[in-house]
Every structure is written in C-alpha cells, then in structure tokens.
Motif scaffolding. Structure first.
Motif, PDB file in Angstrom:
ATOM      1  N   LYS A  24       0.859  -1.378   0.017  1.00 31.65           N
ATOM      2  CA  LYS A  24       0.290   0.231   0.015  1.00 31.65           C
ATOM      3  C   LYS A  24       0.748   1.317  -0.124  1.00 31.65           C
ATOM      4  O   LYS A  24       0.535   2.479  -0.612  1.00 31.65           O
ATOM      5  CB  LYS A  24      -0.852  -0.371   1.212  1.00 31.65           C
ATOM      6  N   LYS A  25       1.703   1.165   0.703  1.00 31.75           N
ATOM      7  CA  LYS A  25       2.744   2.329   1.033  1.00 31.75           C
ATOM      8  C   LYS A  25       3.697   2.411  -0.596  1.00 31.75           C
ATOM      9  O   LYS A  25       3.240   3.708  -1.019  1.00 31.75           O
ATOM     10  CB  LYS A  25       3.869   2.270   2.090  1.00 31.75           C
ATOM     11  N   VAL A  26       3.552   1.128  -1.224  1.00 37.16           N
ATOM     12  CA  VAL A  26       4.030   1.637  -2.631  1.00 37.16           C
ATOM     13  C   VAL A  26       3.646   2.671  -3.459  1.00 37.16           C
ATOM     14  O   VAL A  26       3.846   3.099  -4.570  1.00 37.16           O
ATOM     15  CB  VAL A  26       4.431   0.051  -3.020  1.00 37.16           C
ATOM     16  N   ARG A  27       2.113   1.986  -3.319  1.00 34.91           N
ATOM     17  CA  ARG A  27       1.089   2.749  -4.887  1.00 34.91           C
ATOM     18  C   ARG A  27       1.352   3.880  -4.272  1.00 34.91           C
ATOM     19  O   ARG A  27       0.763   4.781  -4.866  1.00 34.91           O
ATOM     20  CB  ARG A  27       0.089   1.621  -4.615  1.00 34.91           C
ATOM     21  N   ASP A  28       0.295   4.244  -3.036  1.00 30.90           N
ATOM     22  CA  ASP A  28       0.723   5.503  -2.589  1.00 30.90           C
ATOM     23  C   ASP A  28       2.137   6.605  -3.120  1.00 30.90           C
ATOM     24  O   ASP A  28       1.285   7.608  -3.168  1.00 30.90           O
ATOM     25  CB  ASP A  28       0.482   5.606  -0.732  1.00 30.90           C
ATOM     26  N   ASP A  41      -0.471   2.991 -12.828  1.00 38.20           N
ATOM     27  CA  ASP A  41      -1.593   1.885 -12.967  1.00 38.20           C
ATOM     28  C   ASP A  41      -1.423   0.311 -12.968  1.00 38.20           C
ATOM     29  O   ASP A  41      -2.377  -0.915 -12.505  1.00 38.20           O
ATOM     30  CB  ASP A  41      -2.520   2.854 -13.162  1.00 38.20           C
ATOM     31  N   GLU A  42      -0.549   0.192 -13.555  1.00 35.25           N
ATOM     32  CA  GLU A  42      -0.529  -0.747 -14.744  1.00 35.25           C
ATOM     33  C   GLU A  42       0.787  -2.036 -13.717  1.00 35.25           C
ATOM     34  O   GLU A  42       0.480  -3.163 -13.978  1.00 35.25           O
ATOM     35  CB  GLU A  42       0.478  -0.359 -15.714  1.00 35.25           C
ATOM     36  N   LEU A  43       0.940  -1.558 -13.236  1.00 29.48           N
ATOM     37  CA  LEU A  43       1.598  -2.809 -12.078  1.00 29.48           C
ATOM     38  C   LEU A  43       0.374  -3.094 -10.755  1.00 29.48           C
ATOM     39  O   LEU A  43      -0.370  -2.880  -9.847  1.00 29.48           O
ATOM     40  CB  LEU A  43       3.022  -1.945 -10.813  1.00 29.48           C
ATOM     41  N   SER A  44       0.967  -4.494 -11.347  1.00 31.10           N
ATOM     42  CA  SER A  44       0.379  -6.055 -10.229  1.00 31.10           C
ATOM     43  C   SER A  44       0.686  -5.417  -8.579  1.00 31.10           C
ATOM     44  O   SER A  44       1.333  -5.700  -8.323  1.00 31.10           O
ATOM     45  CB  SER A  44      -0.084  -6.650 -10.595  1.00 31.10           C
ATOM     46  N   ASP A  45      -0.403  -6.324  -7.831  1.00 31.69           N
ATOM     47  CA  ASP A  45      -0.459  -6.056  -6.281  1.00 31.69           C
ATOM     48  C   ASP A  45       1.542  -7.971  -6.529  1.00 31.69           C
ATOM     49  O   ASP A  45       2.398  -7.110  -5.506  1.00 31.69           O
ATOM     50  CB  ASP A  45      -0.815  -6.390  -5.550  1.00 31.69           C
TER      51      ASP A  45
END
Length: 712
Positions: free
Chosen positions: A124-128, A136-140
């Motif tokens: 979550k921190k990485v996405r934030d 947006d294309e990077l998957s979890d």
C-alpha cells in the motif's frame, strides 16, 4: 373649318414634350419587346433515363457547389493524419521506471521483512508513493515480488528494464504498434538471468513504462485537412460545355448538372431582363441623340420626321424578328434573306444619312441578340450581327444620287453582290467544313436579300409619301417628267413660261447644290413656280411672241392685279392637283414682297395723286427656305438677263449684283436661314451658269458671201 381646327389641334398636341418623349419611349419598348424572347432561358423537356435527342450545352458558367463539397470531403478524408515523435520520451520513461525501484528500495529499508501483515502495508505504501506517477499497470503481485527481491536482484532488474525501455523507445512507437513493441521488449529479458517471478515483474514494469512516442497531433491534423479542402478547385461547369451528347443516357448526374445551370429551373430570373433593359436604354439614348437634330424652321422638334423614323424602325425590327422565326425552319442560310438594307435606304432618303448609319449599328446589335439563344453560349449571334450591320451600311453608302427607281434597282444588285461577299467571308472565317449545296443556298439567300430590299423600298415609298406628305427623291423625279399633266399644260398654254421655268430650274439646282441645299427639289419646284401664268399667259412678256402687249390697253392698277395674282393662282392650281405642299409654298413665295417697279412708276406717271408703294408689292410670304430664296433670285435674274440686248459676262455680273443688292436691301431674305456667304456662292454659281448659256458664238458667213469668195 372643322377639319382645319382638328389639324391645328393635332399639331398643338404633337408639339408637346410628352408626345416627343412618348415617341422615344415607343422606340425603347419596341426594341425591348422584339428582343425579350431572346433573353428568356429555354426550358428543357427531359427526364431521367431518357435518351438525349441533341447535344445539350451549358448556357452559363457556374460552380457546382454540391460536386465541389463532395470533392472537398474526399480531400479531407484522404488527407494524412499528423504524428509527433517525442524524442525525450525514452529518458522520461526510464526515469519513471527508476522511480519504481527507488520506491521499492525506500519501502524495503523501513519495513519488517518477517511480518506478513507488513507486506500488505508495504504494498500500500508503494502504491501511495507511486500514485503521482500513475503506475496503474503494476499489479500487487509485481510489487510484492520486488519487495521480496534482494538488493542485487533489484539492481540487475533495474538495469535490464532501463536498457529494454531505452532501446525500445529509441524507435517510433504508434498506438497501433504498442502491443507488438511491448512483447518484443519482453523478449529482451532472458529467463536465465533471473527467476520466473522476477521476470514477470520486470515484464509488467516494461508494459507500464513503454508507451507510444509517435503520437497523433489533433491540431496539426485539423489544419492539414482544412488546407486539403482549400486546395480543392471549385467544380466549374463552363459555358458551352457539353453536358450530354446526342444519343447518350440522361443519368442522375446529368440531371443534376442541368439543374445547376438552370435548364430545369421553372422560375424566371430577373437579371436577364434587367440586363436587356440596360442594353435597350443605351441604344435608345443613342437614337435620341441623333433624333435631336430633327427641327422645324421655328426650331421646334420635327414630329413628322420622328414619326417616320418610328414607323421605319419598328418595321425593320419586325422584319428581323420574322427572319429569326424563319430560322427555326432549319433551312440552311434562311436567316440571311432578311432585307435589312430597306431600313437604311428609307431612313437615308426620307431623313438623313447620319441617322441611317447609326440605325444600321442599332439594327446589327438588336439582330445579333434576336438571333442568339439565351439557353446556349451564343446569347449574341455575332456573325448575324456583323452581316446586318455591314449590309445596312452598304445600303447607305452604295446609294448615290437622288434615289431614282433605276438607281435603286442598280443599287439593289450592288447590295446583293456585297451581301454574298460578306456571307462568304463569314463562312470562311469560321473555318468549318464547306458543303457545296449548303454554301450555295446560303449565298443565294444573301443575294436575294438585296433584291427584296429594292422591292420593299419601292412598295413603301408611296406609303410614306401619302401618309406623311413626304416629298421623296423618287416623287421629285416623277414630278420632273416632262409628260406630267401640269408641265404639259405650261408647255402648251405658256411655252415662253415653260422655257423660262426650265432655265430657272437649271440655275437654281446648281446654286442649291453649291450651298448644300436640295438641288433636286429646287429644280422641280422651279418647273412649277410660274404655273399660275397659264391662267392669263398673254399678259406675261415671255408668252407674247411679237403680239400686242395687252398691258398697253389697261390701267397699271389692273396690270398690277393680274401680275401679282399669278403666284397665288399657281398655288390654287397646284392644290387642285394635290401637289406637295413644299412646291405650293415655293409658288407662293418666289416673289416674296417685292415691288412691281414698272407698273408702280407707270401708275405714278398717270396720276397726280399719291400712289402707295404697298399697293404694288406682292403680298408674300417672303422666302422661308434656302431653296425658295435661290429660286426667287434665279427667277428675277433669268428674266432680267433675257431682256438684255447683247449680254456679256460683265453686263451679266453687274446685273446679278444689282438684283442681289436690291433683294438684300428690301429684306427679302430676312425670314430664311440663308447666310451672306451662301448668297455670295449662289451669285457666283448663277453668273457661271448664265455665262455658259449666253456665251459669244462665231458668226458663220451666209451662202452669198461664200460664193463671192469662190468667184474671186
């Protein structure tokens, strides 16, 4: 009395300005009506899928807006789209991919690697942190794989990803090529260098980082398409362009073009009528300028001559219109049969030469439009206009002399030959194929035109002479015939007067020709000026022939009455025989208000009482025209010279000068427009003619003298 009053009323009405302008308006209306049919476009009776019965040409040049719009749309669609190559996009995307690895390293250094709950928080921190970069294309799964990887694996992965992105995006990448390019970039990551999970994560980063760098430029593309539309030329249907040929199928496209050029339009347009009005106004103004020269002796407009011109002009327009209708018979060359020279001849003989020339030009222009076709390229038929103009002008200039019947016939043949030459020239100029039959027929009609002009002129001259009281040259020639009943009357009843009249005619004609007056009229009027003497011929000295002078047995007052009455007796005789009023006026005016000197002085000698000079003067009127003045002078001079015992040039000149001076001092020429210079020319002309008549001759010896000479 009623008849005379009605004549006065007519002259008073005809002299009004609105009547004069009414004649001019009628001229314009006649031209407009004659030509209006030529400017109305002819409507075609054609239908879709019919077969064209003849070639159909465009009568105008116009733009086909619908076809132009279709062509512009095709140009817009075919115009290429504009793309922009972003050279800096490779470095930008490498930097963007580097941000991913930097964030992963930052989060890893602060995270507890052994806490499972911490992994989700780290993702979550990485996405934030990456939210601002729109990754947006990077998957979890990719983020988790990167978070689990070692620093060495991340460093190797970053180098390989940056290299793949940079090398791939150094080439132009369109949206349409993106999937293929991304797949090719994925192949640049070998499976032997890293784990499967790490390889998939790296491929995911490549797909997120590799984007099109050759992108569509909407603004430039719009400008390109607009420019392409502007570059398209208007679809023009040219005047004279064949829309459909004879025998071809009338398609929807043909129907569309026919509608565009107005051949299927049922609504009349105002412009052709306005244009014709302007054309007619110009021609009418030209004629008005020339007709302004028609003035009476009092300076007022000459209504009679204006009416004559109106009748001739309308008649010639009708002839041209009738000939344009005959053209529809499709007889080759029938249009050249129009006897156009008739108008030129009539106007020249009855009015004047200058107006005949101007009218010829007007007839040519009107005929050119009347023979043209509003629904074709030939709104003006120029060859026909040239023919009408030249044929009319030939009629004006070919007619020489006084326009006798023989002269008209002769001129008619000359016009026929000229017409043939004109038409032949027009045919050769057009450089078309010559067919012997058609060319011969056309030239034959042109030749016939001159002969028809002669016949028409012969037939119409009596009409104008009778209707308008015109004294035409032909009429004058007829009146000069020695077998005319009145001339025979003078010859038989007063032969001395006849000889005197012939001499006066010779003097007057030559003198009038010298000053530019009507010499033929002067000659004919002189023949009849003393016809009143036939009532009492023996009371005039030229008819006494050595008989007793009857004046010796009567009083001077009675002699005065007899002598003074002869001009008015002559006028009565001429009226009784319906002679032209101009000749009657000459008979009344040829003595003016001169004094009968012989009987005046005789009366004074016979009485001690006062004798009034006015009682021994002619009542007049005085000479009103140049011709009347010349005849008055010629009459008195011829009588005076005849009474001279042995006339010599000096005696004749002295006598002529004396009579001239007496007439001038007596004011006999005050009411006519003859000038002093013209009077001088008249005097010189009369002297020359008299010297030729009374020249000295060689005296031939008689027979006895001849015998005496031989005996010696």
């Amino acid at each position: 009395m009623k008849h005379k009053d009605s004549g006065k009323d007519w002259r008073h009405f005809a002299g009004k300005p609105y009547f004069i302008w009414g004649i001019y308006v009628l001229l314009g209306i006649a031209m407009y009506i004659a030509m209006i049919n030529s400017v109305i476009p002819k409507k075609l009776n054609v239908h879709l899928h019919d077969i064209a019965k003849y070639d159909i040409q465009s009568p105008v040049e116009t733009i086909d807006k619908q076809a132009t719009k279709v062509k512009q749309q095709e140009a817009i669609e075919s115009a290429p789209s504009t793309y922009v190559y972003k050279k800096d996009a490779a470095l930008m995307q490498v930097e963007k991919a580097g941000d991913i690895f930097d964030v992963i390293n930052e989060v890893k250094s602060k995270s507890d690697k052994h806490s499972s709950s911490s992994m989700k928080e780290n993702v979550k921190k990485v996405r934030d942190k990456l939210s601002d970069s729109s990754n947006d294309e990077l998957s979890d799964h990719t983020i988790e794989t990167l978070l689990k990887a070692s620093d060495n694996e991340l460093s190797v992965a970053q180098d390989m990803v940056n290299t793949a992105i940079y090398e791939t995006m150094n080439n132009k990448i369109k949206w349409s090529d993106l999937d293929r390019v991304q797949k090719d970039a994925s192949k640049m990551i070998p499976s032997s260098v890293t784990s499967k999970e790490m390889r998939l994560a790296m491929i995911n980063i490549l797909k997120d980082s590799i984007v099109p760098n050759y992108v569509f430029d909407a603004g430039a593309t719009k400008r390109n398409k607009e420019e392409a539309a502007r570059q398209v030329d208007n679809v023009v249907i040219h005047q004279g362009e064949v829309i459909v040929k004879k025998g071809e199928l009338i398609t929807r496209d043909v129907m569309h073009k026919l509608k565009v050029v107005g051949l299927l339009d049922n609504h009349l347009k105002a412009l052709p009528f306005v244009g014709l009005a302007i054309f007619v106004l110009f021609l009418t103004a030209l004629l008005i300028i020339e007709c302004q020269h028609f003035k009476t002796k009092q300076g007022a407009p000459d209504v009679t001559r204006l009416l004559i011109f109106l009748v001739i002009f309308i008649f010639i327009l009708l002839l041209i219109k009738l000939d344009s209708i005959l053209k529809n018979t499709h007889i080759v060359g029938i249009n050249y049969v129009v006897p156009i020279a008739t108008g030129a001849w009539l106007i020249r003989m009855l009015l004047n030469k200058r107006l005949a020339i101007v009218s010829s030009a007007v007839f040519g222009l009107c005929g050119s439009l009347m023979f043209g076709e509003a629904s074709s390229t030939n709104v003006f038929d120029m060859p026909m206009g040239v023919y009408l103009l030249l044929s009319s002008l030939a009629g004006v200039f070919a007619l020489k002399g006084h326009g006798t019947r023989f002269r008209l016939v002769q001129t008619g043949f000359i016009i026929s030959i000229i017409n043939v030459v004109i038409v032949a020239g027009l045919i050769f100029i057009q450089n078309g194929t010559l067919h012997l039959y058609e060319t011969s027929l056309t030239l034959g009609f042109a030749f016939l035109s001159g002969l028809l002009s002669t016949v028409l002129t012969f037939g119409l001259m009596p009409f104008f002479e009778a209707t308008f009281g015109i004294l035409s040259p032909i009429k004058l020639i007829e009146l000069s015939n020695p077998n005319h009943p009145l001339l025979r009357k003078i010859l038989m009843e007063a032969p001395g007067t006849y000889h005197h009249s012939v001499m006066v005619a010779n003097l007057a004609e030559r003198a009038c020709d010298v000053i530019g007056a009507n010499g033929l009229f002067a000659r004919v009027a002189a023949y009849y000026h003393d016809i009143g003497k036939t009532k009492r011929p023996r009371f005039f000295v030229e008819n006494q022939f050595n008989h007793d002078n009857p004046h010796d047995k009567i009083s001077p007052q009675l002699s005065r009455t007899i002598i003074i009455s002869h001009p008015y007796d002559g006028a009565d005789i001429l009226r009784k025989h319906h002679m032209p009023k101009e000749i009657i006026e000459i008979a009344e005016q040829h003595h003016g208000t001169t004094l009968l000197k012989y009987f005046y002085y005789k009366a004074k000698e016979n009485t001690d009482q006062e004798v009034l000079e006015s009682e021994f003067r002619y009542p007049g009127p005085k000479a009103q025209t140049k011709e009347a003045a010349v005849i008055e002078l010629a009459d008195s001079i011829e009588a005076a010279v005849r009474s001279m015992a042995k006339p010599t040039p000096m005696k004749i000149e002295s006598l002529v000068q004396k009579i001239f001076n007496e007439r001038l001092e007596d004011g006999q020429f005050d009411e006519c427009d003859i000038t002093l210079n013209e009077l001088r020319m008249v005097k010189e002309s009369i002297c020359e003619t008299l010297n030729g008549v009374f020249h000295s001759r060689i005296e031939y010896p008689d027979e006895s003298d001849h015998k005496k000479v031989n005996n010696k």
